[in-house]
Design a protein around this motif. Structure first.
Motif, short mmCIF file in Angstrom:
data_model
loop_
_atom_site.label_atom_id
_atom_site.label_comp_id
_atom_site.label_asym_id
_atom_site.label_seq_id
_atom_site.Cartn_x
_atom_site.Cartn_y
_atom_site.Cartn_z
N ASP A 13 -7.51 -14.17 13.31
CA ASP A 13 -8.56 -13.55 12.49
C ASP A 13 -9.06 -12.31 13.22
O ASP A 13 -9.40 -12.38 14.41
CB ASP A 13 -9.69 -14.57 12.29
N ALA A 14 -9.09 -11.18 12.52
CA ALA A 14 -9.58 -9.95 13.15
C ALA A 14 -10.00 -8.96 12.08
O ALA A 14 -9.56 -9.03 10.93
CB ALA A 14 -8.51 -9.33 14.06
N ALA A 15 -10.85 -8.02 12.47
CA ALA A 15 -11.35 -6.99 11.55
C ALA A 15 -11.33 -5.63 12.23
O ALA A 15 -11.53 -5.53 13.45
CB ALA A 15 -12.77 -7.33 11.10
N ILE A 16 -11.12 -4.61 11.42
CA ILE A 16 -11.18 -3.23 11.89
C ILE A 16 -12.02 -2.41 10.92
O ILE A 16 -12.14 -2.76 9.74
CB ILE A 16 -9.78 -2.58 12.01
N THR A 17 -12.60 -1.34 11.42
CA THR A 17 -13.27 -0.37 10.57
C THR A 17 -12.48 0.92 10.60
O THR A 17 -12.12 1.43 11.66
CB THR A 17 -14.72 -0.14 11.02
N ILE A 18 -12.18 1.44 9.41
CA ILE A 18 -11.29 2.59 9.23
C ILE A 18 -12.08 3.76 8.64
O ILE A 18 -12.83 3.59 7.67
CB ILE A 18 -10.13 2.23 8.28
N GLU A 19 -11.91 4.93 9.20
CA GLU A 19 -12.48 6.15 8.63
C GLU A 19 -11.55 6.65 7.52
O GLU A 19 -10.35 6.82 7.75
CB GLU A 19 -12.64 7.21 9.70
N VAL A 20 -12.10 6.87 6.35
CA VAL A 20 -11.31 7.36 5.23
C VAL A 20 -11.46 8.88 5.17
O VAL A 20 -12.54 9.40 4.84
CB VAL A 20 -11.76 6.73 3.90
N GLY A 21 -10.40 9.59 5.51
CA GLY A 21 -10.48 11.04 5.58
C GLY A 21 -11.47 11.47 6.66
O GLY A 21 -11.64 10.79 7.67
N GLU A 22 -12.11 12.61 6.45
CA GLU A 22 -13.11 13.10 7.39
C GLU A 22 -14.45 12.43 7.10
O GLU A 22 -14.92 12.48 5.97
CB GLU A 22 -13.25 14.62 7.28
N VAL A 23 -15.03 11.82 8.11
CA VAL A 23 -16.33 11.16 7.92
C VAL A 23 -17.40 11.89 8.70
O VAL A 23 -17.11 12.68 9.61
CB VAL A 23 -16.27 9.68 8.36
N ALA A 24 -18.64 11.65 8.35
CA ALA A 24 -19.76 12.26 9.04
C ALA A 24 -19.78 11.82 10.50
O ALA A 24 -19.39 10.68 10.82
CB ALA A 24 -21.07 11.88 8.36
N PRO A 25 -20.21 12.68 11.42
CA PRO A 25 -20.23 12.33 12.85
C PRO A 25 -20.98 11.03 13.14
O PRO A 25 -20.57 10.26 14.01
CB PRO A 25 -20.91 13.53 13.50
N GLU A 26 -22.07 10.78 12.41
CA GLU A 26 -22.83 9.57 12.68
C GLU A 26 -22.06 8.31 12.28
O GLU A 26 -22.26 7.23 12.86
CB GLU A 26 -24.18 9.60 11.98
N LEU A 27 -21.15 8.43 11.30
CA LEU A 27 -20.34 7.28 10.92
C LEU A 27 -19.25 7.02 11.95
O LEU A 27 -18.94 5.86 12.26
CB LEU A 27 -19.73 7.48 9.54
N ARG A 28 -18.67 8.08 12.48
CA ARG A 28 -17.69 7.89 13.55
C ARG A 28 -18.35 7.26 14.77
O ARG A 28 -17.80 6.35 15.39
CB ARG A 28 -17.06 9.22 13.93
N ALA A 29 -19.55 7.72 15.09
CA ALA A 29 -20.27 7.15 16.24
C ALA A 29 -20.59 5.68 16.00
O ALA A 29 -20.52 4.86 16.92
CB ALA A 29 -21.55 7.94 16.50
N LEU A 30 -20.94 5.33 14.77
CA LEU A 30 -21.20 3.93 14.42
C LEU A 30 -19.97 3.07 14.62
O LEU A 30 -20.04 1.99 15.23
CB LEU A 30 -21.66 3.84 12.97
N ARG A 31 -18.84 3.55 14.13
CA ARG A 31 -17.59 2.79 14.31
C ARG A 31 -17.28 2.62 15.78
O ARG A 31 -16.92 1.52 16.23
CB ARG A 31 -16.43 3.51 13.61
N GLU A 32 -17.41 3.68 16.55
CA GLU A 32 -17.11 3.62 17.97
C GLU A 32 -18.06 2.67 18.70
O GLU A 32 -17.65 1.93 19.60
CB GLU A 32 -17.17 5.01 18.58
N ALA A 33 -19.33 2.67 18.30
CA ALA A 33 -20.30 1.78 18.94
C ALA A 33 -19.97 0.32 18.65
O ALA A 33 -20.09 -0.54 19.53
CB ALA A 33 -21.71 2.11 18.45
#
Length: 278
Positions: free
Chosen positions: A116-136
């Motif tokens: 069992d595992a989960a990932i979060t994927i950026e769809v196209g170009e995302v806002a910087p705060e969303l990339r930071a959220l995923r990375e966090a």
């Protein structure tokens, strides 16, 4: 076997290797999701791809038919977009667009053993705060996994996740959901909070298999359940991220069963010896 007090299932090395087989199927699905998710693609199409990968590998989807009281879950993945935190049902109407944040949770069963595992994927170009959220969110998961290799009790994992999130920025840690034991059932004891004190909870021992599973938001940690009985969304509409790996505690280290390399790149020697036993 189970120990009565905590109802924790302790696995033998052979059983852990069977879970590794299921974990690699999950990893293959994640790779297919990364390659397939994009603007104009529906989450229903992603679900069809995921089920094909699972079944062509000789595995069975863990999620499809899973019932927690609302009727059987109808899909092979959970596909949560933006403010959806977890358990969102794939739909032809849920069409991805550039800027979305998509979390895909998936499980597979091989010979009765779950991964069992989960990932979060950026769809196209995302806002910087969303990339930071995923990375966090990803960083907090790996912090929890590292803590599993060095902590004496389960609370060490929870504390490490919480500390990592707080170090990353002003994020909400979803409180109603967390990680779990896993083995011959997808969800087993112990429940793993994503916050807590390091010296609390059952002792960490070889033979444990755990799903480490932080869920982090850009706003409030509070959530709400939609009428479908499955989909969980943020109460304030803020975007969420969700990551997860299944790990095994071995005599010689932590083995990340759902990572293609067993976790060696992220954990180094904490995982290297365990993965060499593959």
């Amino acid at each position: 076997m189970f120990r009565r007090r905590d109802r924790i299932q302790y696995k033998t090395p052979e059983q852990i290797r069977k879970m590794r087989t299921a974990g690699l199927v999950v990893a293959e699905v994640h790779q297919a999701m990364r390659e397939s998710a994009g603007p104009g693609v529906s989450t229903a199409e992603l679900d069809r791809i995921a089920e094909q990968v699972i079944r062509s590998s000789g595995a069975v989807p863990s999620f499809k038919g899973y019932d927690i009281g609302f009727g059987p879950y109808p899909a092979s993945i959970c596909s949560s977009v933006n403010e959806q935190v977890v358990h969102a049902i794939p739909s032809e109407d849920a069409v991805l667009k550039a800027g979305d944040l998509l979390s895909v949770d998936v499980g597979a069963i091989v010979d009765g053993w779950h991964g069992d595992a989960a990932i979060t994927i950026e769809v196209g170009e995302v806002a910087p705060e969303l990339r930071a959220l995923r990375e966090a969110c990803e960083a907090s998961m790996w912090a929890g996994i590292r803590a599993a290799a060095t902590s004496k009790r389960l609370g060490g994992i929870s504390h490490a996740i919480e500390h990592s999130v707080e170090h990353s920025g002003e994020y909400g840690i979803v409180t109603g959901f967390g990680g779990h034991g896993i083995g011959t059932e997808m969800h087993q004891d112990p429940h793993i909070l994503n916050y807590g004190r390091p010296n609390e909870g059952p002792k960490l021992r070889p033979g444990m298999a755990l799903a480490i599973e932080p869920m982090v938001t850009l706003g409030s940690p509070d959530t709400a359940e939609l009428e479908d009985g499955w989909t969980i969304v943020t109460d304030d509409g803020s975007v969420a991220a969700h990551t997860e790996h299944t790990i095994a505690l071995c005599e010689d280290g932590v083995w990340v069963l759902t990572a293609p390399d067993g976790g060696v790149e992220q954990l180094g020697e904490l995982a290297a010896s365990a993965a060499r036993g593959e």
